[in-house]
Design a protein around this motif. Structure first.
Motif, PDB file in Angstrom:
ATOM      1  N   GLY A  81     -22.654  -1.075   6.193  1.00 17.27           N
ATOM      2  CA  GLY A  81     -22.631  -1.498   7.583  1.00 17.27           C
ATOM      3  C   GLY A  81     -24.007  -1.454   8.223  1.00 17.27           C
ATOM      4  O   GLY A  81     -24.358  -2.315   9.041  1.00 17.27           O
ATOM      5  N   ASP A  82     -24.799  -0.457   7.848  1.00 13.93           N
ATOM      6  CA  ASP A  82     -26.158  -0.343   8.367  1.00 13.93           C
ATOM      7  C   ASP A  82     -27.018  -1.513   7.900  1.00 13.93           C
ATOM      8  O   ASP A  82     -27.859  -2.029   8.653  1.00 13.93           O
ATOM      9  N   VAL A  83     -26.816  -1.922   6.652  1.00 17.07           N
ATOM     10  CA  VAL A  83     -27.579  -3.045   6.115  1.00 17.07           C
ATOM     11  C   VAL A  83     -27.236  -4.315   6.886  1.00 17.07           C
ATOM     12  O   VAL A  83     -28.118  -5.087   7.288  1.00 17.07           O
ATOM     13  N   THR A  84     -25.951  -4.545   7.105  1.00 16.90           N
ATOM     14  CA  THR A  84     -25.520  -5.724   7.865  1.00 16.90           C
ATOM     15  C   THR A  84     -26.100  -5.717   9.266  1.00 16.90           C
ATOM     16  O   THR A  84     -26.622  -6.721   9.757  1.00 16.90           O
ATOM     17  N   SER A  85     -26.030  -4.568   9.923  1.00 21.42           N
ATOM     18  CA  SER A  85     -26.566  -4.442  11.283  1.00 21.42           C
ATOM     19  C   SER A  85     -28.059  -4.707  11.314  1.00 21.42           C
ATOM     20  O   SER A  85     -28.576  -5.375  12.217  1.00 21.42           O
ATOM     21  N   ALA A  86     -28.786  -4.196  10.326  1.00 21.49           N
ATOM     22  CA  ALA A  86     -30.233  -4.391  10.268  1.00 21.49           C
ATOM     23  C   ALA A  86     -30.586  -5.867  10.139  1.00 21.49           C
ATOM     24  O   ALA A  86     -31.517  -6.365  10.790  1.00 21.49           O
ATOM     25  N   MET A  87     -29.858  -6.576   9.291  1.00 26.39           N
ATOM     26  CA  MET A  87     -30.114  -8.003   9.117  1.00 26.39           C
ATOM     27  C   MET A  87     -29.817  -8.782  10.394  1.00 26.39           C
ATOM     28  O   MET A  87     -30.522  -9.740  10.738  1.00 26.39           O
ATOM     29  N   GLU A  88     -28.798  -8.374  11.112  1.00 31.12           N
ATOM     30  CA  GLU A  88     -28.404  -9.070  12.340  1.00 31.12           C
ATOM     31  C   GLU A  88     -29.370  -8.820  13.493  1.00 31.12           C
ATOM     32  O   GLU A  88     -29.414  -9.588  14.451  1.00 31.12           O
ATOM     33  N   ARG A  89     -30.165  -7.761  13.398  1.00 29.23           N
ATOM     34  CA  ARG A  89     -31.150  -7.457  14.440  1.00 29.23           C
ATOM     35  C   ARG A  89     -32.386  -8.346  14.347  1.00 29.23           C
ATOM     36  O   ARG A  89     -33.021  -8.650  15.351  1.00 29.23           O
ATOM     37  N   LYS A  90     -32.744  -8.743  13.122  1.00 28.39           N
ATOM     38  CA  LYS A  90     -34.031  -9.427  12.941  1.00 28.39           C
ATOM     39  C   LYS A  90     -33.923 -10.676  12.075  1.00 28.39           C
ATOM     40  O   LYS A  90     -34.257 -11.773  12.521  1.00 28.39           O
ATOM     41  N   LEU A  91     -33.474 -10.530  10.839  1.00 27.99           N
ATOM     42  CA  LEU A  91     -33.442 -11.660   9.920  1.00 27.99           C
ATOM     43  C   LEU A  91     -32.582 -12.805  10.451  1.00 27.99           C
ATOM     44  O   LEU A  91     -33.013 -13.967  10.484  1.00 27.99           O
ATOM     45  N   VAL A  92     -31.365 -12.497  10.862  1.00 25.19           N
ATOM     46  CA  VAL A  92     -30.447 -13.545  11.312  1.00 25.19           C
ATOM     47  C   VAL A  92     -30.975 -14.278  12.549  1.00 25.19           C
ATOM     48  O   VAL A  92     -30.986 -15.520  12.572  1.00 25.19           O
ATOM     49  N   PRO A  93     -31.447 -13.575  13.595  1.00 16.36           N
ATOM     50  CA  PRO A  93     -32.016 -14.312  14.735  1.00 16.36           C
ATOM     51  C   PRO A  93     -33.211 -15.187  14.353  1.00 16.36           C
ATOM     52  O   PRO A  93     -33.329 -16.320  14.825  1.00 16.36           O
ATOM     53  N   LEU A 140     -33.906 -16.652  11.446  1.00 20.49           N
ATOM     54  CA  LEU A 140     -33.484 -17.833  10.694  1.00 20.49           C
ATOM     55  C   LEU A 140     -32.691 -18.795  11.568  1.00 20.49           C
ATOM     56  O   LEU A 140     -32.842 -20.024  11.453  1.00 20.49           O
ATOM     57  N   ASP A 141     -31.867 -18.265  12.451  1.00 21.64           N
ATOM     58  CA  ASP A 141     -31.053 -19.120  13.315  1.00 21.64           C
ATOM     59  C   ASP A 141     -31.940 -19.931  14.262  1.00 21.64           C
ATOM     60  O   ASP A 141     -31.713 -21.132  14.469  1.00 21.64           O
ATOM     61  N   LEU A 142     -32.956 -19.293  14.825  1.00 23.93           N
ATOM     62  CA  LEU A 142     -33.853 -20.016  15.723  1.00 23.93           C
ATOM     63  C   LEU A 142     -34.690 -21.041  14.963  1.00 23.93           C
ATOM     64  O   LEU A 142     -34.915 -22.156  15.452  1.00 23.93           O
ATOM     65  N   VAL A 168     -37.387 -11.507   5.358  1.00 21.26           N
ATOM     66  CA  VAL A 168     -38.019 -12.453   6.290  1.00 21.26           C
ATOM     67  C   VAL A 168     -39.215 -13.130   5.628  1.00 21.26           C
ATOM     68  O   VAL A 168     -39.399 -14.345   5.726  1.00 21.26           O
ATOM     69  N   ALA A 169     -40.041 -12.350   4.943  1.00 24.44           N
ATOM     70  CA  ALA A 169     -41.226 -12.906   4.290  1.00 24.44           C
ATOM     71  C   ALA A 169     -40.847 -13.911   3.209  1.00 24.44           C
ATOM     72  O   ALA A 169     -41.467 -14.978   3.090  1.00 24.44           O
ATOM     73  N   ASN A 170     -39.832 -13.592   2.419  1.00 26.92           N
ATOM     74  CA  ASN A 170     -39.392 -14.500   1.360  1.00 26.92           C
ATOM     75  C   ASN A 170     -38.863 -15.803   1.957  1.00 26.92           C
ATOM     76  O   ASN A 170     -39.181 -16.897   1.481  1.00 26.92           O
ATOM     77  N   ALA A 171     -38.074 -15.689   3.024  1.00 22.71           N
ATOM     78  CA  ALA A 171     -37.539 -16.877   3.684  1.00 22.71           C
ATOM     79  C   ALA A 171     -38.664 -17.723   4.263  1.00 22.71           C
ATOM     80  O   ALA A 171     -38.628 -18.959   4.206  1.00 22.71           O
ATOM     81  N   GLY A 172     -39.683 -17.055   4.822  1.00 25.96           N
ATOM     82  CA  GLY A 172     -40.796 -17.791   5.392  1.00 25.96           C
ATOM     83  C   GLY A 172     -41.525 -18.630   4.358  1.00 25.96           C
ATOM     84  O   GLY A 172     -41.909 -19.780   4.622  1.00 25.96           O
ATOM     85  N   LYS A 173     -41.708 -18.075   3.183  1.00 23.99           N
ATOM     86  CA  LYS A 173     -42.373 -18.819   2.107  1.00 23.99           C
ATOM     87  C   LYS A 173     -41.550 -20.038   1.697  1.00 23.99           C
ATOM     88  O   LYS A 173     -42.085 -21.136   1.491  1.00 23.99           O
ATOM     89  N   TYR A 174     -40.250 -19.857   1.590  1.00 18.13           N
ATOM     90  CA  TYR A 174     -39.352 -20.955   1.233  1.00 18.13           C
ATOM     91  C   TYR A 174     -39.424 -22.072   2.274  1.00 18.13           C
ATOM     92  O   TYR A 174     -39.576 -23.255   1.947  1.00 18.13           O
ATOM     93  N   LEU A 175     -39.334 -21.681   3.548  1.00 15.16           N
ATOM     94  CA  LEU A 175     -39.301 -22.674   4.623  1.00 15.16           C
ATOM     95  C   LEU A 175     -40.649 -23.365   4.794  1.00 15.16           C
ATOM     96  O   LEU A 175     -40.709 -24.527   5.204  1.00 15.16           O
ATOM     97  N   ALA A 176     -41.737 -22.661   4.493  1.00 16.23           N
ATOM     98  CA  ALA A 176     -43.051 -23.293   4.566  1.00 16.23           C
ATOM     99  C   ALA A 176     -43.121 -24.505   3.641  1.00 16.23           C
ATOM    100  O   ALA A 176     -43.653 -25.556   4.010  1.00 16.23           O
ATOM    101  N   SER A 177     -42.571 -24.366   2.446  1.00 12.35           N
ATOM    102  CA  SER A 177     -42.559 -25.481   1.496  1.00 12.35           C
ATOM    103  C   SER A 177     -41.651 -26.605   1.978  1.00 12.35           C
ATOM    104  O   SER A 177     -41.982 -27.790   1.856  1.00 12.35           O
TER     105      SER A 177
END
Length: 253
Positions: free
Chosen positions: A98-110, A112-114, A155-164
């Motif tokens: 649950g902590d992992v899910t909450s952590a992702m929803e605080r930063k990663l999910v917002p 990527l959604d934006l 976040v960093a991994n996603a950023g590299k993917y989206l940059a390409s």
């Protein structure tokens, strides 16, 4: 006129970034939880083409409203500065699923959604700058910061993917990794270290400084200066990068 959306604009790095971009002629869309803090930033920037939109960035409905408001007011979004706090400290043994899910929803999910909302608009305009404020812990783990490292690495991994993905549309995606920066978050880190180590605040600060080759915490304005460059026309060939602003603190590259 370029339009920049800045998250966490009420204090710290977000505030410094908002003021930096406004001073350089950007129209700005500022968001954070506290409206009064955003109003102060808007006033300090001279009120020039500033739109204040307070709310909780972890809310999907608010994120949609934020993008809609920006587009209605300015007709475009050219720069997105994703800047949200990470999860609280904790070791691997102390967290659960649950902590992992909450952590992702605080930063990663917002984040990527934006990006999903604004990147297609940027691509159609053939210009866009996405800057994710992340943190060195995503590159080099730190004791007691398991969740922060996990989220920041994602976040960093996603950023590299989206940059390409968006490079051919002149949309860049870069990650900025602040080190020890003198912000309200820094003050909380000093207090936490002081409490856990059983030392005075001044001793805790000295301990933090010893790990920094420049022997001082950075200033929010120093991070904002890099973000301003990444948001500019001049940074058109710089994408998919992980850049640390840390006084030389990071030991791995």
């Amino acid at each position: 006129m370029r339009v920049a959306m800045v998250l966490g604009a009420g204090s710290g790095i977000g505030r410094a970034t908002a003021l930096h971009l406004s001073a350089r002629g950007f129209a700005t869309v500022l968001t954070a939880r506290t409206e009064s803090a955003l109003r102060e930033v808007a006033e300090e920037s001279g009120g020039r083409d500033v739109h204040v939109c307070p709310g909780d960035i972890t809310s999907r409905a608010f994120r949609a409203q934020l993008v809609d408001d920006a587009q209605r007011r300015f007709g475009r979004i050219d720069v997105l500065v994703n800047n949200a706090p990470g999860p609280p400290p904790g070791s691997f043994d102390s967290v659960d699923a649950g902590d992992v899910t909450s952590a992702m929803e605080r930063k990663l999910v917002p984040y990527l959604d934006l990006i999903k909302s604004v990147a297609p608009v940027m691509a159609r305009n053939e210009f866009g700058r996405i800057v994710n404020i992340v943190g060195n812990i995503g590159r080099e783990p730190a004791s007691g910061m398991f969740l922060s490292g996990l989220v920041n690495a994602a976040v960093a991994n996603a950023g590299k993917y989206l940059a390409s993905q968006y490079a051919r549309h002149n949309v860049t995606v870069n990650c900025v990794h602040p080190g020890t920066i003198r912000t309200p978050r820094y003050d909380r880190a000093v207090e936490h270290l002081s409490a856990t180590a059983g030392t005075s605040r001044s001793t805790a600060e000295e301990l933090l400084k010893r790990a920094i080759p420049m022997a001082r915490p950075g200033r929010a304005e120093e991070v904002a200066a890099l973000i301003g460059f990444l948001a500019s026309e001049e940074a058109s060939y710089l994408t998919g990068q992980q850049i640390s602003v840390d006084g030389g603190q990071l030991t791995c590259v």
